[in-house]
Write a protein that holds these residues in place. Structure first.
Motif, PDB file in Angstrom:
ATOM      1  N   SER A  39       0.833  -1.205   0.000  1.00 50.08           N
ATOM      2  CA  SER A  39       0.000   0.000   0.000  1.00 50.08           C
ATOM      3  C   SER A  39       0.867   1.254   0.000  1.00 50.08           C
ATOM      4  CB  SER A  39      -0.917   0.010   1.225  1.00 50.08           C
ATOM      5  OG  SER A  39      -0.150   0.087   2.413  1.00 50.08           O
ATOM      6  N   LEU A  40       0.347   2.311  -0.592  1.00 51.93           N
ATOM      7  CA  LEU A  40       1.026   3.601  -0.633  1.00 51.93           C
ATOM      8  C   LEU A  40       0.102   4.682  -0.090  1.00 51.93           C
ATOM      9  CD1 LEU A  40       2.731   3.375  -4.140  1.00 51.93           C
ATOM     10  CD2 LEU A  40       3.842   3.168  -1.902  1.00 51.93           C
ATOM     11  N   PRO A  41       0.620   5.520   0.822  1.00 53.75           N
ATOM     12  CA  PRO A  41       1.935   5.416   1.453  1.00 53.75           C
ATOM     13  C   PRO A  41       2.045   4.153   2.296  1.00 53.75           C
ATOM     14  CG  PRO A  41       0.580   7.026   2.600  1.00 53.75           C
ATOM     15  CD  PRO A  41      -0.188   6.633   1.376  1.00 53.75           C
ATOM     16  N   PRO A  42       3.266   3.707   2.596  1.00 60.39           N
ATOM     17  CA  PRO A  42       3.424   2.445   3.321  1.00 60.39           C
ATOM     18  C   PRO A  42       2.718   2.459   4.674  1.00 60.39           C
ATOM     19  CG  PRO A  42       5.521   3.166   2.410  1.00 60.39           C
ATOM     20  CD  PRO A  42       4.563   4.298   2.225  1.00 60.39           C
ATOM     21  N   GLU A  43       2.099   1.324   5.010  1.00 54.22           N
ATOM     22  CA  GLU A  43       1.404   1.185   6.298  1.00 54.22           C
ATOM     23  C   GLU A  43       2.363   1.013   7.463  1.00 54.22           C
ATOM     24  OE1 GLU A  43      -2.048  -1.064   7.386  1.00 54.22           O
ATOM     25  OE2 GLU A  43      -2.313  -1.668   5.301  1.00 54.22           O
ATOM     26  N   ALA A  44       3.548   0.464   7.215  1.00 51.03           N
ATOM     27  CA  ALA A  44       4.442   0.045   8.299  1.00 51.03           C
ATOM     28  C   ALA A  44       4.850   1.226   9.175  1.00 51.03           C
ATOM     29  CB  ALA A  44       5.677  -0.628   7.724  1.00 51.03           C
ATOM     30  N   ARG A  45       4.737   1.005  10.482  1.00 49.51           N
ATOM     31  CA  ARG A  45       5.242   1.927  11.489  1.00 49.51           C
ATOM     32  C   ARG A  45       6.091   1.119  12.459  1.00 49.51           C
ATOM     33  NH1 ARG A  45       3.389   4.476   8.093  1.00 49.51           N
ATOM     34  NH2 ARG A  45       2.006   6.286   8.138  1.00 49.51           N
ATOM     35  N   TYR A  46       7.192   1.709  12.927  1.00 49.27           N
ATOM     36  CA  TYR A  46       8.159   0.975  13.733  1.00 49.27           C
ATOM     37  C   TYR A  46       8.227   1.586  15.125  1.00 49.27           C
ATOM     38  CZ  TYR A  46       9.492  -0.472   9.033  1.00 49.27           C
ATOM     39  OH  TYR A  46       9.469  -0.950   7.736  1.00 49.27           O
ATOM     40  N   PRO A  47       7.880   0.833  16.184  1.00 49.43           N
ATOM     41  CA  PRO A  47       8.007   1.365  17.553  1.00 49.43           C
ATOM     42  C   PRO A  47       9.458   1.731  17.834  1.00 49.43           C
ATOM     43  CG  PRO A  47       6.748  -0.698  17.530  1.00 49.43           C
ATOM     44  CD  PRO A  47       7.363  -0.552  16.173  1.00 49.43           C
TER      45      PRO A  47
END
Length: 405
Positions: A173-181
């Motif tokens: 998906s765009l923008p990327p879904e990934a979030r990093y704690p």
């Protein structure tokens, strides 16, 4: 979300202090239940633990997907904390191994397939067959290998087309879904544990529960078993508690900084993935070093050495001079510890049910709950916590008060 008020005379017990167990404990405590959480290890977190020391590694990738229910739930409770997204410039350093060479772009067919609505993918067909009919064999093969980053499985093409396509769509998906704690999973676990204790949850670490102890607990109140499926099978003496998971070699590597290193290298010739996690969170390694984490799925009966050898090839291709720059390395085999995979003809609803009877409820990443990776643990933990509170109300004879919040 359904909110259940419990009579606090009947306790709720939670076995397991990972993401599923903490979610179940918080959910039950927010509903007024008297909750005790039992964790066999000396620290909480389960598979969400982060290593101590200068290299803050996790058991595999530790991204959250911000369009999923877990991020929303955490944010509402001010538990999400600082998270990092993919830096814009790093997004341009995505590399793909195709036909043995490193390339800047994936096949156009993979991109076309990633836009297909998952609902158009059949549950009862293999992904490789359905995808080949959509974009051809080459695109189907590349897509299957690419999506292994979220499956940890050696042959994603053999899995249910609907199951794989759902993950491919979210992964691209765009923008990327990934979030990093920031700081790794451990920081998130600390916030959840602190919130649980603030709600009155009693947390007992170093507390191993065996089948006899479980029986004693179940006589006093409902129990949410939030362990691995293998552990739950022994604890509940229930041979039906099985479901396939992935089998993958995890490789963690620290290397001295080099300008121009890619952010991610995805192997489209075989399932494999390497990500430079210090690109979004430099604190995971000492100054002047960067932390690479990769995973390389292997099939049943295949030794760890095969996955490690494939890791060497991809690292050499994607990170020139990395052998001379390496300052630390670790590798491990994750067998059945990477979440459920669904074969053709099955969905998450066919996995082991959360309700086990006699006041026992199951939570974890291989049970009957929807979601991507950690979202399965969260969703099942939430449901197990609510059902445990309902059961506690029945036992107390007070009934339950259902409110919509």
């Amino acid at each position: 979300m359904e909110h259940i008020q419990s009579d606090t005379r009947t306790p709720v017990h939670v076995i397991g202090g990972g993401l599923a167990g903490l979610t179940a404990a918080i959910t039950a405590a927010e509903s007024g239940a008297r909750v005790t959480l039992y964790e066999s290890h000396r620290t909480l977190g389960g598979r969400a633990r982060t290593a101590d020391g200068p290299y803050r590694t996790n058991e595999g990738p530790h991204a959250l997907y911000h369009r999923g229910p877990l991020c929303t739930w955490l944010a509402r409770r001010d538990l999400l904390g600082p998270v990092a997204s993919v830096p814009p410039l790093e997004g341009l350093r995505f590399r793909f191994r195709r036909a043995g060479a490193l390339r800047a772009l994936p096949p156009v067919a993979l991109l076309r397939l990633s836009r297909r609505n998952p609902r158009t993918a059949p549950v009862d067909a293999a992904f490789r067959d359905w995808a080949a009919g959509q974009v051809g064999d080459e695109g189907a093969r590349a897509a299957a290998h690419f999506v292994a980053a979220a499956l940890f499985h050696h042959d994603p093409g053999a899995l249910s087309a609907r199951f794989v396509q759902e993950r491919l769509r979210r992964l691209t998906s765009l923008p990327p879904e990934a979030r990093y704690p920031v700081g790794g999973w451990a920081r998130l676990v600390e916030r959840m544990a602190g919130h649980a204790r603030g709600l009155g949850v009693t947390v007992e670490t170093g507390a191993r529960v065996d089948p006899r102890t479980l029986g004693e607990l179940a006589r006093t109140g409902p129990v949410a078993v939030a362990t691995s499926l293998d552990a739950a099978r022994v604890l509940l003496d229930d041979a039906s508690l099985t479901w396939e998971s992935g089998r993958t070699v995890l490789v963690d590597l620290a290397v001295r900084n080099r300008r121009g290193d890619p952010f991610i290298v995805s192997d489209l010739d075989a399932p494999g993935w390497v990500e430079r996690f210090t690109a979004q969170d430099p604190g995971l390694a000492p100054a002047g070093e960067q932390l690479l984490q990769g995973q390389f799925p292997i099939g049943p009966g295949v030794g760890k050495a095969e996955g490690a050898a494939r890791a060497e090839e991809l690292l050499d291709l994607g990170f020139p001079g990395r052998r001379e720059r390496t300052t630390w390395r670790s590798e491990a085999l994750a067998d059945g510890r990477t979440g459920a995979v669904d074969h053709p003809g099955t969905t998450w609803r066919d996995r082991p049910a959360i309700v086990r009877g006699d006041g026992i409820f199951l939570a974890g990443d291989q049970v009957a709950a929807p979601g991507l990776l950690s979202e399965v643990s969260f969703t099942s933990g939430l449901e197990a916590g609510l059902l445990a509170v309902r059961d506690a109300g029945r036992r107390s004879g007070s009934g339950v008060d259902l409110n919509q919040t």
